[in-house]
Design an enzyme around this catalytic site. Sequence first.
Site, PDB file in Angstrom:
ATOM      1  N   SER A 138      39.437  40.645  44.853  1.00 55.45           N
ATOM      2  CA  SER A 138      38.353  41.269  44.111  1.00 55.45           C
ATOM      3  C   SER A 138      37.146  40.340  44.170  1.00 55.45           C
ATOM      4  CB  SER A 138      38.766  41.490  42.653  1.00 55.45           C
ATOM      5  OG  SER A 138      37.655  41.857  41.851  1.00 55.45           O
ATOM      6  N   TYR A 151      41.938  38.224  34.446  1.00 60.71           N
ATOM      7  CA  TYR A 151      41.874  38.910  35.738  1.00 60.71           C
ATOM      8  C   TYR A 151      41.159  38.041  36.764  1.00 60.71           C
ATOM      9  CZ  TYR A 151      40.800  42.663  39.087  1.00 60.71           C
ATOM     10  OH  TYR A 151      40.685  43.441  40.211  1.00 60.71           O
TER      11      TYR A 151
END
Length: 253
Positions: A138, A151
Amino acid sequence: MSDLIGKHAVVTGGGSGVGASIALALAHAGATVTVTGRNKTALVTVAEQSALISAVTCDVTDPVSVKALFSCISQDHGKADIVIANAGVAESIPFTQMDIESWKRMIDVNLTGAFLTMQAGLIGMADAKWGRIISIGSVAGLKGYAYVAGYCAAKHGVVGLTKSIAQEVARSGITVNAICPGYTETPMLERTLANIMSKTGRSRDDAAKALLRHNPSGRFVQPEEVAQTVLFLCGPNSASITGQAISVSGGEV
């Protein structure tokens, strides 16, 4: 397109979003594909879209489950030539309110899941002179975002893990890369938008604008764009690309 005929690909988190798009793109390129995840119904829905795709449930956070997955698919389709560590989950919470269970969930699914998947895939490729391991990271693995510290930490770990593995196998014919999408139009994005809407009272359009305010392109990434990047890394003339974290983010990083 038939560049991948004779190759067997495994895609974790393959029941929806980016994982489903990757699986379908690989099958369209001729690969035999196994999609895995915990939601059997979602996996079957994807598998029904191509005769080359089959579904096997697996919990990527469980070493026993991952080992069983690769043992099962090896018997059915042979070793995995392409492994896509895509399974992931995101939770938004202020750092000071994050409890240890939330932290563990982010690490377990996003980082430990990638570790177990990539390790099992690499072991199966040990005797081959060709292999492709791709982690779906990501942009959050390349920069920081507020309220998703767990995250971000996990995705930064995925990028580091990818780069390290690539160094170990650089002379084996196996490449190891990470693809790092920006906000992508998937069910995960819809959950993020819903969370913003519920906490701020904003409309969906305003919530989307908030997420895109720092994105030069001003648009969300499409799952198919990530899938096409996977095909490039698996296709001809990609052998010299390894240990990279490729941003698919509209110029955000």
